[in-house]
Design an enzyme around this catalytic site. Structure first.
Site, short mmCIF file in Angstrom:
data_model
loop_
_atom_site.label_atom_id
_atom_site.label_comp_id
_atom_site.label_asym_id
_atom_site.label_seq_id
_atom_site.Cartn_x
_atom_site.Cartn_y
_atom_site.Cartn_z
N GLY A 110 3.03 9.96 -11.05
CA GLY A 110 3.01 10.69 -9.58
C GLY A 110 4.07 10.76 -8.86
CB SER A 111 5.02 11.42 -5.43
OG SER A 111 4.55 10.56 -4.62
CD GLU A 140 9.09 15.63 -8.93
OE1 GLU A 140 8.77 15.60 -10.15
OE2 GLU A 140 8.33 14.72 -8.38
CD GLU A 199 5.98 10.28 -15.75
OE1 GLU A 199 6.81 10.67 -15.14
OE2 GLU A 199 5.04 11.10 -16.33
CG LEU A 200 7.35 6.55 -10.22
CD1 LEU A 200 8.39 5.74 -9.13
CD2 LEU A 200 6.19 6.60 -9.73
CB CYS A 252 8.03 15.35 -13.16
SG CYS A 252 7.76 14.49 -14.62
#
Length: 497
Positions: free
Chosen positions: A255-256, A400, A275-276, A309
């Site tokens: 996520g963020s 992002e 996992e950003l 992403c």
């Protein structure tokens, strides 16, 4: 959050011919009632509507979990952990392949479910299901490789006559928290490695997209010990209950960056895999194939409506070719189909909700950039957008954007391009287009990212490769082999005969 080696214009070789996508979906009504907690399904007092982003209609009503459900799931996982750790390798592999085979047989149903749940174009949902199948199969294969090694203890005189070896043991209960954009695939990247490693797993899906995750758990639960795979839906209180429990072995979050940092703080000292976000850059060198680079920006910038992403967000073009590259890109953007995500030709559809769309439009307006294409609504969607000259400090360049927006900047040389890429606080994937092997290796050496792609999109991801970032893009690696290593610990054995 990710792309794939299968390009949107391609179809897997085993895909049947096109069929209508609006017939009834059995997956919407076939799930047991409630949440998969413990040995059964626990009904919830509250529910929530899953909304089709394209037209705002209700897709289905989903169970809504609470902190109490989360706490119960942890208790159940603790009880299940010994049986899960003792489960033979063949049983773990069989369970994963059984889920794979059922998903393969029902792939069209899952594709349609994903379109309605996420609002993502059908072409991208087909890719998501194909990648989920690969993830399950690869995790099943990795079960056979989960072993240790002997150690020569007699390198020290005191070790003479000793026998030493190490094995890998499950880390314990795994909590997986996933994003909304690839709900089936992201859940598979949490569940499959945990099962392969012998860990019970509890998944909290994004509130807007719980259905595919519930189905994946349903496919696995019959072949595993009770409570080996559980799902708890809900909001922040559910996530907090899960990650703050000190009995958890590891938390894996997608996520963020802001949410990931908060989870890492709340979970400490539990191991956290993150996992950003990202702000993926594509560098176009002066010697690049400009036609191929322009194709790649369109292919990599607008898939999943930009809600990925590692979709292309920043394009840095060397000055000698910038004047030729921009028209090539602008012409190609005109051909990107916007509309109903259920149609095979659609590439950009409405974002997950109105708040997301409003934020993207605000960032475009505040960027101070020239608008080469798009920059406005096309129905409920945002038209594929190209911005030129976005400055440092603008959110559309620094952060992002998670929408169908590509920012193009001219740079004097490759040194300036690589420096601009690295100024970002993110570092997940980046790409460079060049005909020079020296430039390719310079990019691989100098760009600060978890992956560098040469002559293709930064959104390329094969699900069996190590995947993850540096800086604010996270810590740890996904991909079944690498995630299994993260979800196991070494246990050393030292024997004096």
């Amino acid at each position: 959050m990710t792309f794939d080696q299968t390009r949107p214009t391609e179809r897997p070789a085993d895909r049947p011919s096109e069929r209508p996508t609006d017939r009834p979906i059995n997956l919407l009504t076939g799930l047991p009632a409630g949440l998969p907690i413990g040995a059964g399904w626990v009904e919830t007092a509250a529910t929530t509507d899953v909304i089709f982003p394209y037209d705002g209609t209700t897709v289905a009503t989903a169970p809504l979990g609470t902190a109490a459900h989360a706490a119960r799931a942890v208790d159940e996982a603790i009880a299940a952990a010994p049986a899960m750790a003792a489960l033979p390798s063949h049983a773990r592999r069989t369970a994963l392949m059984a889920a794979h085979d059922t998903l393969r047989d029902q792939r069209e149903e899952f594709e349609r479910l994903l379109v309605l749940e996420t609002g993502k174009p059908l072409v991208d949902c087909r890719v998501e299901v194909a990648r989920t199948l690969l993830t399950l199969a690869t995790a099943a294969e990795e079960v056979a490789r989960l072993h240790g090694e002997t150690v020569p203890l007699d390198l020290l005189p005191s070790g003479e006559g000793l026998i030493g070896f190490w094995t890998r043991r499950p880390i314990g209960i795994v909590v997986g928290i996933t994003g909304f954009n690839y709900p089936l695939l992201l859940a598979a990247h949490k569940i499959a490695p945990a099962v392969a490693a012998g860990c019970p797993v509890i998944v909290k899906p994004a509130p807007a997209t719980p259905l595919a995750t519930l189905w994946l758990a349903h496919l696995l639960r019959d072949a595993l010990p009770p409570a080996a795979v559980q799902v708890v839906t809900g909001g922040v209180e559910v996530g907090r209950t899960l990650v703050e429990d000190r009995r958890i072995g590891a938390v894996s979050f997608t996520g963020s960056a802001a949410a990931g940092h908060a989870i890492a703080r709340a979970a400490a000292p539990t191991k956290v895999l993150l996992e950003l976000g990202s702000n993926a850059a594509l560098v176009v060198a002066a010697d690049a194939d400009l036609e191929a680079a322009a194709d790649a920006v369109v292919r990599g910038g607008y898939y999943a409506s930009g809600q990925a992403c590692i979709s292309v967000q920043r394009v840095l073009v060397e000055e000698p070719v910038a004047a030729r590259f921009l028209p090539l890109l602008a012409e190609r953007v005109k051909s990107v189909a916007v509309g109903d995500p259920r149609l095979p030709e659609t590439r950009v559809a409405p974002l997950i909700d109105e708040a997301a769309a409003g934020r993207v439009l605000e960032w475009i307006a505040a960027s101070g950039a020239g608008v080469i294409a798009g920059g406005h609504r096309d129905g409920r969607a945002i038209a594929p957008t190209v911005l030129s000259g976005v400055p440092d400090g603008a959110a559309a360049w620094d952060e992002e954007i998670f929408g169908p927006v590509v920012c193009v900047r001219q740079v004097p040389d490759l040194d300036a391009a690589f420096a601009a890429v690295n100024r970002s606080r993110y570092g997940l994937h980046a790409a460079v287009f060049t005909r020079s092997l020296a430039t390719a290796f310079a990019a691989i050496e100098r760009i600060e990212a978890g992956g560098v792609v040469v002559n293709d999109v930064p959104g390329f991801r094969a699900d069996n490769m190590p995947y993850g970032g540096v800086k604010d893009s996270g810590a740890g690696r996904e991909g079944p082999r690498f995630a299994i290593e993260e979800l196991t610990v070494t246990r050393m054995a030292i024997i004096r005969p």
